[in-house]
Every structure is written in structure tokens, then in C-alpha cells.
Design an enzyme around this catalytic site. Structure first.
Site, mmCIF file in Angstrom:
data_model
loop_
_atom_site.group_PDB
_atom_site.id
_atom_site.type_symbol
_atom_site.label_atom_id
_atom_site.label_comp_id
_atom_site.label_asym_id
_atom_site.label_seq_id
_atom_site.Cartn_x
_atom_site.Cartn_y
_atom_site.Cartn_z
ATOM 1 N N ALA A 102 0.831 -1.204 0.000
ATOM 2 C CA ALA A 102 0.000 0.000 0.000
ATOM 3 C C ALA A 102 0.869 1.259 0.000
ATOM 4 O O ALA A 102 1.820 1.370 0.771
ATOM 5 C CB ALA A 102 -0.924 0.004 1.216
ATOM 6 N N TYR A 167 7.820 11.083 -1.741
ATOM 7 C CA TYR A 167 7.615 9.686 -2.105
ATOM 8 C C TYR A 167 8.943 8.928 -2.057
ATOM 9 O O TYR A 167 9.035 7.841 -1.479
ATOM 10 C CB TYR A 167 7.001 9.613 -3.501
ATOM 11 C CG TYR A 167 6.784 8.210 -4.023
ATOM 12 C CD1 TYR A 167 5.664 7.471 -3.643
ATOM 13 C CD2 TYR A 167 7.687 7.619 -4.900
ATOM 14 C CE1 TYR A 167 5.456 6.190 -4.120
ATOM 15 C CE2 TYR A 167 7.488 6.332 -5.382
ATOM 16 C CZ TYR A 167 6.371 5.632 -4.991
ATOM 17 O OH TYR A 167 6.177 4.358 -5.464
#
Length: 257
Positions: A102, A167
Site C-alpha cells: 500500500a 515519495y
């Protein structure tokens, strides 16, 4: 004369057995859905959650009612994750494999990324998988079980790309956690990461077509990574006796070398 009852420090520990019940986070689409499908096809029992159960994931569960357990769970909701894990183990048996998949992407330069967005990326991509890992490992060790963990990270954790600062930081953090946890668990649980190159997906759109074309040109295999090229590596780390532990395996066609 040596005492035969004394343990021999040179005796190797038994290998960690293949995983039989695997929990996959973010299993509703893309690579996560492909992993769930592949593991079910291999005969494993699989629990999978995501914020939304897609029709594709629901169909998989319906086709394998005795070997699957799925549900809508936000990976950042620890209480909901704990409840899902308990229910999954009641249905499938003790979890001995975990795939941390995830994640949320990023589509903004760092100077333009809002504080709340930074916090959300870190919470989803780093804090939540660390909490999920702790939960699963605690349950394994409490029952004297052994198992395997595969963290899905990214080539972004090793190379720099504009628009993906937060990220990349979270994926690099999971790479580092992989190495430290492998040491910490002392071989009782094998911990590895798989770092795919860029997929031709919505997460790659932030780079723009020009940069994607540049990546393809410098990739010896001549194409972006496909989920099907990642599946055998994940399956190997969960199922095969390889003595691979604490490693980050890159699947990007040599684009990063």
C-alpha cells in the site's frame, strides 16, 4: 570429552519455511492486485485489504472463498488494520507472510507540496507499513512462528526524480528499515524489499512523457517495468529457500545502473 547435549555454535539454524498465509496491503489494483492473483494461483491463502475493494478484488475473493479474506481498510487506521488481521487469521490461519504494498504517489515539486500532503505521504508509505510489520511480527514471535516479509519499495528510493521528493524519501526509508529489521530478527523472519522501476501507470504520469521516454532509452531492455516482471521475484522471496535476507532487489531492466 564434549557434552553432546550442548548446542554446537556451528550448527546452522533450520531454514525459514515457505509462506502459506500471506497478507497483502494495497491489494485492490495494479501491482497489489497482481500479487494477490499470483499467490492465489499458486495455491496460497491470501488476505488483502485496500481503502476500497475493487470489483476485481471482490471477484478474486468470490472465486476463492476458502483461501481468501478481503476488506476495505485504510492502512493508516491502525485499529482497523488490527481488526482485519485478527479476522483474517480466524478465517485463514496464522499469517506467516506479509507484502507491504500500500502506498500513495506524489505529483508536485517539493516547494509546492503542502504540509498536510507531506504528512499524508509519510504516514501512508512509511509509518503505516512499519506499524503493520510490527503487528504481524509480534503475532509471529508470540506464537514461536517464523515467516517472511516483502516490502514493495521503488527505484525512487535509490535515484532522484523531480516531483517525487517525499515519495522517494518514504521508499528509501523502507529500504533502510528492511536491512535493519533483517538484522534485528536474526533470521527468524526473512525481510527483503523489491524495488520496481517505473510502471506505465498513473504513478508515472508525474514525470511526463519526455522523461519517461528518456528512461526507456537508457533502459537496456528497452521498456518500462511491467507488474508481471515483478511477480516472480515477490513469489520467490515468499516461497523459495534462497538465503536472501535484508536485500533490496531492483527490477527495472538495468535502467538505474
Amino acid at each position: 570429552m564434549s557434552d553432546p547435549t550442548m548446542s554446537d555454535p556451528t550448527t546452522s539454524a533450520p531454514p525459514v519455511p515457505p509462506s502459506t498465509v500471506v497478507l497483502v496491503s494495497g491489494g485492490s489494483r495494479g501491482l497489489g492486485l497482481a500479487i494477490v492473483t499470483d499467490l492465489l494461483d499458486a495455491g496460497l491463502r491470501v488476505a488483502a485489504f485496500a481503502r476500497t475493494v475493487t470489483p476485481e478484488l471482490a471477484k478474486l475473493a468470490a472465486n476463492h472463498p476458502d483461501r481468501s479474506h478481503v476488506g476495505p481498510v485504510d492502512v493508516t487506521d491502525l485499529a482497523a488494520v488490527q481488526a482485519f488481521v485478527r479476522a483474517a487469521e480466524q478465517h485463514l490461519g496464522p499469517i506467516d507472510g506479509l507484502v507491504n504494498n500500500a502506498a500513495v504517489g506524489q505529483d508536485s515539486l517539493h516547494v509546492h507540496t503542502a504540509t498536510a500532503d507531506l504528512a499524508g505521504i509519510v504516514e501512508t508509505n512509511l509509518t503505516a507499513p512499519l506499524q503493520l510489520t510490527r503487528l504481524v511480527v509480534r503475532r509471529m514471535l508470540a506464537q514461536s512462528r517464523r515467516g517472511r516479509i516483502v516490502n514493495i519499495t521503488s527505484i525512487c528510493g535509490q535515484r532522484g526524480f523531480p516531483g517525487l521528493v517525499a515519495y522517494s524519501a518514504t521508499k528509501g526509508g523502507m529500504d533502510a528499515a528492511t536491512r535493519s529489521l533483517a538484522r534485528e530478527l536474526g533470521g527468524r523472519v526473512l525481510v527483503n524489499a523489491v524495488a520496481p522501476g517505473f510502471f506505465a501507470s498513473e504513478m508515472s504520469a508525474v514525470l511526463g512523457q519526455t522523461q519517461l521516454d528518456q528512461i526507456v532509452r537508457r533502459t537496456p531492455t528497452g521498456h518500462l517495468t511491467e507488474p508481471d516482471e515483478v511477480l516472480p521475484v515477490v513469489r520467490m522471496l515468499l516461497r523459495e529457500q534462497t538465503n536472501i535476507n535484508g536485500q533490496v532487489l531492483v527490477v527495472d531492466g538495468a535502467a538505474s545502473i
